[in-house]
Design an enzyme around this catalytic site. Structure first.
Site, PDB file in Angstrom:
ATOM      1  N   ASP A 186      -2.154  -2.441   8.424  1.00  0.00           N
ATOM      2  CA  ASP A 186      -3.443  -1.823   8.765  1.00  0.00           C
ATOM      3  C   ASP A 186      -4.618  -2.702   8.355  1.00  0.00           C
ATOM      4  OD1 ASP A 186      -3.040  -1.375   6.004  1.00  0.00           O
ATOM      5  OD2 ASP A 186      -4.379   0.362   6.044  1.00  0.00           O
TER       6      ASP A 186
ATOM      7  N   ASP B 156       1.018   0.791   2.172  1.00  0.00           N
ATOM      8  CA  ASP B 156      -0.115   1.716   2.152  1.00  0.00           C
ATOM      9  C   ASP B 156      -0.914   1.584   3.452  1.00  0.00           C
ATOM     10  OD1 ASP B 156      -0.133   2.843  -0.720  1.00  0.00           O
ATOM     11  OD2 ASP B 156       0.083   0.693  -1.036  1.00  0.00           O
TER      12      ASP B 156
ATOM     13  N   ASP C 226       3.902  -3.323   6.164  1.00  0.00           N
ATOM     14  CA  ASP C 226       2.970  -2.996   5.097  1.00  0.00           C
ATOM     15  C   ASP C 226       3.288  -1.570   4.624  1.00  0.00           C
ATOM     16  OD1 ASP C 226       0.666  -3.089   3.467  1.00  0.00           O
ATOM     17  OD2 ASP C 226      -0.511  -2.126   5.046  1.00  0.00           O
TER      18      ASP C 226
HETATM   19 MG   LIG Z   1      -2.187  -1.529   4.078  1.00  0.00          MG
END
Ligand SMILES: [Mg+2]
Length: 270
Positions: free
Chosen positions: A211, A14, A12
């Site tokens: 995240d 961001d 991922d």
């Molecule tokens: Mg993310």
């Protein structure tokens, strides 16, 4: 040995590699540690093309080549090209790459006669910009969205994500007349399969690092890959873990440590 041993990495962007325009602490060390592995940055962020993402990282002082980046806009383009009819017309909400995906899919933009509303992220949009899309949805247009992410993590903190825009649009349409939203990004298997194909590995040879439980961990588990959650992004450290990731780590440095340890055990490094 751990879930990272010898596996390709689907990363991922961001909340893992960066926070908006800020590099994630430990990014250069992390990229150095994975230089010998197959990896791909797989992002639901529709505000930049892969080339623009590469330039963003270059501006942060690290090299992440465009061919190492798969953005949701690319998947969006192919979904539109595969599902739209010649007489379809689009109403577009989203930044440049979303508009480019619509154009490259051969879908004319005509908000007043739109049969397809295409939603990505545009952090400069105003609520009034939603008007033509509301009208189109009330006329029965399809709703195609880059993803259902409720928030977007930036260097300035959390901002509304594409899912929040979709929710705002859905709130304006009578539920019985609204069709299902077509989401093309993570956690869709379409995006993960595409990433796996790009790397030339099967899901059991890959691990998703993210995240977000909803898009990264659920999506990675759904396609059969290993999963690693970083708890310094949109998922706080003490959040209930559902689905349960294979590994939970607090930071990119902790991930680098785990990768170096797995490389020791698999003999990648002396
Ligand atoms: Mg993310």
């Amino acid at each position: 040995m751990n879930v990272l041993s010898g596996r390709a990495l689907l990363l991922d962007m961001d909340g893992v590699l960066c926070f908006g325009r800020q590099p994630a602490p430990g990014l250069a060390r992390f990229l150095d540690a994975i230089a010998g592995r197959r990896y791909l940055c797989v992002t639901n962020n529709s505000t930049q093309t892969a080339a623009e993402v590469a330039r963003r990282f270059a501006a942060m002082g690290v090299e992440l080549p465009a061919e190492r980046v798969l953005t949701v806009s690319e998947v969006l383009r192919d979904h539109l090209a595969a599902t739209c009819r010649p007489d379809d017309r689009a109403c577009v909400l989203g930044a440049g790459p979303v508009a480019a995906a619509v154009a490259e899919a051969g879908l004319p933009v005509d908000p007043a006669r739109a049969t397809v509303v295409v939603v990505g992220l545009d952090l400069t949009a105003r609520l009034a910009d939603l008007g033509p899309a509301i009208d189109a949805l009330r006329r029965g247009a399809r709703l195609v969205a880059a993803n259902d992410d409720p928030v977007m993590l930036t260097e300035a903190g959390l901002l509304p994500g594409t899912g929040a825009v979709v929710a705002a649009l859905r709130a304006t349409v009578d539920r019985p007349t609204a069709g299902p939203v077509e989401y093309v990004g993570k956690p869709s298997v379409v995006m993960f399969r595409r990433a796996l194909a790009r790397l030339g590995v099967g899901a059991d040879q890959a691990v998703v690092v993210g995240d977000s439980l909803a898009s990264d961990i659920a999506g990675g588990a759904g396609v059969g890959a290993g999963t690693v959650l970083l708890t310094w992004g949109v998922t706080p450290p003490h959040a209930p873990l559902e689905p349960m990731p294979d590994l939970v780590l607090p930071s990119l440095d902790a991930l680098t440590d785990a990768i170096e340890e797995s490389d020791l055990h698999t003999g990648v490094r002396p």
